[in-house]
Design an enzyme around this catalytic site. Sequence first.
Site, PDB file in Angstrom:
ATOM      1  CG  HIS D 189      -1.935   1.112   1.154  1.00 34.95           C
ATOM      2  ND1 HIS D 189      -1.694   2.359   1.636  1.00 34.95           N
ATOM      3  CD2 HIS D 189      -3.169   1.151   0.614  1.00 34.95           C
ATOM      4  CE1 HIS D 189      -2.746   3.132   1.413  1.00 34.95           C
ATOM      5  NE2 HIS D 189      -3.657   2.428   0.802  1.00 34.95           N
ATOM      6  CG  LEU D 224      -9.302  -1.617   0.023  1.00 35.03           C
ATOM      7  CD1 LEU D 224      -8.952  -2.824  -0.817  1.00 35.03           C
ATOM      8  CD2 LEU D 224     -10.029  -0.579  -0.811  1.00 35.03           C
ATOM      9  CG  ASP D 225      -6.330   0.503   2.090  1.00 34.13           C
ATOM     10  OD1 ASP D 225      -5.874  -0.294   1.259  1.00 34.13           O
ATOM     11  OD2 ASP D 225      -6.679   1.651   1.806  1.00 34.13           O
ATOM     12  CD  GLU D 226      -8.699  -0.691   8.410  1.00 34.07           C
ATOM     13  OE1 GLU D 226      -8.019  -1.044   9.387  1.00 34.07           O
ATOM     14  OE2 GLU D 226      -8.968   0.504   8.173  1.00 34.07           O
TER      15      GLU D 226
END
Lengths: 282, 282, 282, 282
Positions: D189, D224-226
């Site tokens: 990311h 998402l992104d976690e």
Amino acid sequence: MDKYILLAQCKDQLNVTAYISSIISNHQSNILHIDHFTEYEKDSSDEGELYLRFEFDKAPDVKEALEAGLHERGITYRLYDSAEKMKIALFVSKEDHAFNELLLRVERGEMPAEIVCVVSNHETNKHFADNLGIPFYHVPSGRDKDIVETEIIEICEKYEVDLIVLAKYMQILTSRLVTRYKNQIINIHHSFLPSFIGANPYKKAWERGVKLVGATSHYVTEDLDEGPIIEQDVIRINHRYNVKDLRKIGRHIESTVLAQAVEYHTEHKVIITEGNKTIVFN
Amino acid sequence: MDKYILLAQCKDQLNVTAYISSIISNHQSNILHIDHFTEYEKDSSDEGELYLRFEFDKAPDVKEALEAGLHERGITYRLYDSAEKMKIALFVSKEDHAFNELLLRVERGEMPAEIVCVVSNHETNKHFADNLGIPFYHVPSGRDKDIVETEIIEICEKYEVDLIVLAKYMQILTSRLVTRYKNQIINIHHSFLPSFIGANPYKKAWERGVKLVGATSHYVTEDLDEGPIIEQDVIRINHRYNVKDLRKIGRHIESTVLAQAVEYHTEHKVIITEGNKTIVFN
Amino acid sequence: MDKYILLAQCKDQLNVTAYISSIISNHQSNILHIDHFTEYEKDSSDEGELYLRFEFDKAPDVKEALEAGLHERGITYRLYDSAEKMKIALFVSKEDHAFNELLLRVERGEMPAEIVCVVSNHETNKHFADNLGIPFYHVPSGRDKDIVETEIIEICEKYEVDLIVLAKYMQILTSRLVTRYKNQIINIHHSFLPSFIGANPYKKAWERGVKLVGATSHYVTEDLDEGPIIEQDVIRINHRYNVKDLRKIGRHIESTVLAQAVEYHTEHKVIITEGNKTIVFN
Amino acid sequence: MDKYILLAQCKDQLNVTAYISSIISNHQSNILHIDHFTEYEKDSSDEGELYLRFEFDKAPDVKEALEAGLHERGITYRLYDSAEKMKIALFVSKEDHAFNELLLRVERGEMPAEIVCVVSNHETNKHFADNLGIPFYHVPSGRDKDIVETEIIEICEKYEVDLIVLAKYMQILTSRLVTRYKNQIINIHHSFLPSFIGANPYKKAWERGVKLVGATSHYVTEDLDEGPIIEQDVIRINHRYNVKDLRKIGRHIESTVLAQAVEYHTEHKVIITEGNKTIVFN
């Protein structure tokens, strides 16, 4: 070696640098250093904002001539005499780490500043100020904010303070104090902003399992945690660090980041832009 | 947005900056960026050496006027057109890491340069050059150095090379080649110079038990490992790293340090001082 | 939560870990943490040296049983009670930075240690010790080294000192004192060893034009600057830093590197190997 | 030197380490390395979760005995043979930087892995895979996600893939694919999470005026992104970096962070905890 320091900003124009440097040179003053930065809105050179910093030797009449010249061209500026130390009011609550780091660096002569007074809502750190002969003011919180800040402003005005440094001063300032000392209050925030805004950042960092923790020093504005960032740094951690360990290592990074930010400010190296950011000529 | 880049140096004088910036402004060219540094011998402002870098828009006659002006004042300078990409000959032996890092960054357009040819004493990395359509020259070592370097110089002259990058090219250059491309050869050394000069730095680092290992990129001079340093970096290690691990992690730091140094050079941000050091305006 | 900490080392053997962990478990003590490292001479697993660190809960008889067991197998070990704080004698000359950093970290309870006395060849920093109520001993130098060190040893023995920390104590210790406190003296050296051994490292660093400066904390041995390295760190500089600036930034890195090294030592995380290196289980 | 690697986790119990190390030792296998970490909920040692990693020599029957023993005690584990390289499917879109960094590190033998196939929604990077003789699959996006992911799963199953690496693969995976390869998909990311979640992180970073930008490599989960963070790093920037510069420097930090995270994973050094975090035994 005494000198003048000029911080200036204006819309990017054809010959600003030539104009300023000619005035200085024409008065037999040597330019020791120039920083020059143009920020462009959209990769176009048409709409830039120019930021400048000049260091130059003192010479007869150069100050007056430069001020007149800048005024004539409508250039925003601040002009400093490097012989004049910045007067800092150092605010602290119970935790001493960021407070002592700055106090000792200033005491050693590491930056052109003096701590003229210490203000605290606790008496915990009084002995450190006393030991260095610095006036200490205990201004208890838990009272009406207006009364508290009236006392604070009286103290700061008495000492003709140029800068307030919040070295882990755990009180939220009101709009009144922030406005009175606009762009003159520096805070240390215990996270790598904009991560972990608000309370308990080390606990949040631990829960998210990040691999680095950080600290951020910024100018205080009315929007909490949203002021222009001056300096940030991080330090590597691993799974063995619990929340208590993060707080410990956080103290170290908070101390050095705040002291560095204040050093830049006292050396007149920081300009705040229209866009809520800083130019740091370091 | 095409522009000119000026690198200049001279004894510190009263109005050099005013002089240069006036010439530029008088030709309707906008100054986009200035870097300005004076190095003083002994904290005195009398004996300084001034180093300057200007970026300014192209405008009619500004180049010719500036060259005439600099010549008149006896200022040493180089003047570059940002539209002209620097031509690099990339030298490599068997190890591909620093070679590929630079090749790919240039290929992506990350710096104003092109790799015009690859020279190697092995054929190991030929396929990487072929894949990107870059001419590859196998110049075997183990022969008379004079013959080898004659071939090298012929290749470099054919391609009008501006810069030779030794990306783990494990051959010592003779004085002839170093002199022919003075200040135009960049090397990567596998240690944090001046630590561990000479062969086997990772083994020496392991034996000394250091806690960080590094890499150094420098201009090549006739004194091995003593040329002006452009960039250095280090990476943290611990007792679990054996010599093989140090070599692996060393490859990563070598790759990024060399690529960064070459980027600075191709952007005309580096000036070599009289004192065998570099000014890097980054 | 009181616990024991075991540091052990021996030739790598088949079941040392099983042996030790069984003794601990058999006495109803929970193992909180294990560090385990085998150093191999030559990528062979035959000739390894095993280094171990265990943390485990206090339980009846576990200490005695473990000592007997380790003795029986000929394993070199040290066994610590985490409730016993390490007693530090802090040595300093005129510069206060590394001294205050460690003093304040210990005062805050950041490591399991107490500063039992301060020893100095100057009176400059007496007020800092006084302010925290720590006994201060002025032991002037410029006299016969034997007399000086006799006084020092008397002080250290009076306070039953476990560790001597040289926080910018600018005197070279004789073999007598180094032998008396073997592996119990930690120094901070003002360069990234082995670069710039000896005097004036910041001047040498400036002259060589390095892009990073560092500091090294190491155990003191009879060979000056050659003792086992515990911790190192570096900080990025650029051409704008003159020698005075390097000294300033050097103070910051010296302070944090020394404090970190002492923290590791007081937490019983450091083992010195036969090869003049350290294992730091951090 | 072939060996087994055990990753295990269970509620903290009195003699787990003794139990496991005894089984290994009893089969004449030497323990080369132990990592041991207990995570406590609330600074209490009662409720800890124990995470273990053992490296030990291959020996007759040790694998079977250990598996039986772990099963009997209800310990969750994975057991790997170091001779078996992890099979990676490398996913990429148009940007080549993270893709090439990992491809070349694996090609050099820097981690115990092989890239068995490349999957892309573009053909841009096909020539890099071709040049190294790695099968390349063009799986265009812009079609029904279900069809796309069916093709992807067929490819991954054909190559018996152990790990999917998203090296700037700019497609959001559905729950189906994430579930099929649970804890087996690693992403990079382009920000220092949790800062700047979502799109355009470099633009957001520029607007906020941060002084460091970073990258985060994490396991892909349905949020998402976690997902659990494996590795992060940052790089210092200043006001001179525009958004385009941030993207360039971002490419460098993304490349090294992803490659490092994948290296840890392929060396079986990562355990995902119940709390959506990782233990990285590095």
